[in-house]
Design an enzyme around this catalytic site. Structure first.
Site, PDB file in Angstrom:
ATOM      1  N   TYR A 116       0.808  -1.211   0.000  1.00 41.31           N
ATOM      2  CA  TYR A 116       0.000   0.000   0.000  1.00 41.31           C
ATOM      3  C   TYR A 116       0.845   1.266   0.000  1.00 41.31           C
ATOM      4  CZ  TYR A 116      -4.479  -2.372   0.448  1.00 41.31           C
ATOM      5  OH  TYR A 116      -5.589  -3.126   0.198  1.00 41.31           O
ATOM      6  N   GLU A 215       2.396 -30.557  15.089  1.00 39.79           N
ATOM      7  CA  GLU A 215       1.698 -30.041  13.911  1.00 39.79           C
ATOM      8  C   GLU A 215       0.388 -29.352  14.256  1.00 39.79           C
ATOM      9  OE1 GLU A 215      -0.506 -31.572   9.802  1.00 39.79           O
ATOM     10  OE2 GLU A 215       0.943 -32.869  10.791  1.00 39.79           O
ATOM     11  N   ASP A 267       1.420 -35.441  11.531  1.00 40.87           N
ATOM     12  CA  ASP A 267       0.629 -36.490  10.902  1.00 40.87           C
ATOM     13  C   ASP A 267       1.501 -37.363  10.008  1.00 40.87           C
ATOM     14  OD1 ASP A 267      -1.635 -35.467  12.089  1.00 40.87           O
ATOM     15  OD2 ASP A 267      -2.400 -34.489  10.285  1.00 40.87           O
TER      16      ASP A 267
END
Length: 389
Positions: A116, A215, A267
């Site tokens: 911006y 995780e 996982d």
């Protein structure tokens, strides 16, 4: 009206009292000044100036066990000033100028804010944020050759810092007074300490034996709610997926300064292994220019492993591998220098492909909500030699 507002902002910015420069601040200013000087000298000699950046891809990295992370290769790309590159060339110099201003005024900008800010640059402004992000990444890659990262350039990521609990005192400072702040991470009640976006100024005191990087927030919350870290003498961190820059740098500094091993608990799927764990331990190809600052070579893979699925009888708590999982696993075996360098990982990934399934951390709840606390983690931690590299 717009010009008047811009002058007002500029006047306010330059009026801010200059803070004492750190050694990294000095290196940042030296890099920016030297780059600007090279461009100016080329122009004075009637030579088209150019900027050179490292190539950021897996094809331009190397990996050795001794080094412990993906090292940037010698591949470079040049951005020479031409009719086609005049805009990106100018944008690069404007972002470096903004960095110089922020260092001198002890300020910072997020990537979104930098985008911006450019709206006041006339035809040099960025069309969208992906355009500004690309230029910023190139600048960071160039700065990395001088041992600097985006944080030293005063551009901060808009990423979550991650939650932390356990045997650790974080030593911070009061931004207004400079007074030391001691944050005891064992005294967070039912909450947790949040890692800030910039961690270079932090100090640490700890008696922990290891760091457990987790995780999922759900698993972190379970371990924290039961104060598992107290009994284990550990520090636990919630990564919430692929770890952010702040998380990786925090863990790297903490691990290095206190010689703490780091164990990863994610996982059992190609994403958890090939993206989350691999990024924490050795980095990535696209971020090869910063791997030496942000990766954690001490990290080891605690689980969940394909072998765990059988050892803990989780076969009926798994999910079939999807085509994207299979592709990711095969790509790791074929193209990833980290996995290719470690036979235990080749064996584990092939085992996962042969089984055709994946398992989440939460699958361990098959045997009870607190099975992970009472059985799984104690059993795994007794056999650290079995951890994957």
């Amino acid at each position: 009206m717009a010009k008047k507002a811009a002058k007002k902002v500029a006047k306010k910015t330059t009026a801010k009292k200059r803070a004492a420069l750190t050694s990294d601040d000095g290196k940042t200013l030296q890099l920016i000044d030297a780059t600007a000087d090279r461009v100016r000298r080329s122009i004075d000699r009637r030579i088209l100036p150019e900027l050179k950046f490292p190539v950021r891809s897996l094809s331009n990295v190397s990996y050795t066990k001794a080094t412990g992370y993906f090292e940037l290769g010698k591949g470079r790309k040049a951005r020479a000033l031409s009719v086609n590159t005049v805009k990106s060339f100018a944008q690069t110099l404007r972002l470096m100028s903004l960095s110089k201003e922020m260092v001198e005024n002890d300020d910072f900008a997020t990537k979104r804010e930098a985008y911006y800010v450019s709206k006041n640059w006339g035809e040099c402004r960025f069309k969208d944020q992906p355009e500004s992000d690309t230029v910023m990444d190139d600048i960071e890659a160039m700065a990395s050759l001088d041992g600097l990262s985006r944080e030293q350039l005063r551009y901060r990521p808009e990423e979550h810092g991650g939650a932390l609990a356990g045997e650790l005192v974080v030593i911070d400072r009061d931004k207004e007074t400079g007074a030391e702040l001691r944050i005891d991470c064992t005294q967070m009640g039912s909450g947790a300490y949040t890692i800030p976006s910039s961690v270079e100024h932090l100090g640490f005191e700890t008696k922990a034996k290891f760091i457990l990087a987790i995780e999922t927030a759900g698993m972190f919350n379970r371990l924290n709610d039961h104060a598992w870290w107290r009994k284990a003498g550990a520090i636990i961190i919630s990564m919430g997926g692929v770890p952010s820059r702040a998380q990786r740098r925090f863990v790297r500094r903490l691990s290095d300064e206190h010689k703490l091993p780091v164990y990863c608990f994610v996982d059992c799927d190609p994403y958890g292994i090939g993206n989350i764990y691999r990024t924490l331990k050795v980095g990535s190809g696209n971020a090869a220019h910063i791997n030496r600052f942000f990766c954690v070579p001490r990290a080891q893979y605690l689980g969940v492993t394909p072998q765990d699925i059988m050892d803990f009888q989780l076969e009926d708590a798994t999910h079939p591998l999807q085509p994207v999982d299979i592709k990711r696993a095969k790509d790791a075996l074929k193209n990833d220098p980290f996995f290719k360098s470690h036979k235990p990982w080749v064996t584990a990934i092939n085992q996962m492909l042969k089984m055709g399934v994946r398992a989440e951390q939460q699958a361990l709840a098959k045997w009870g909500l607190n099975f992970v606390i009472e059985e799984y983690l104690p059993r795994k931690l007794k056999d650290k030699k079995s951890f994957l590299p």
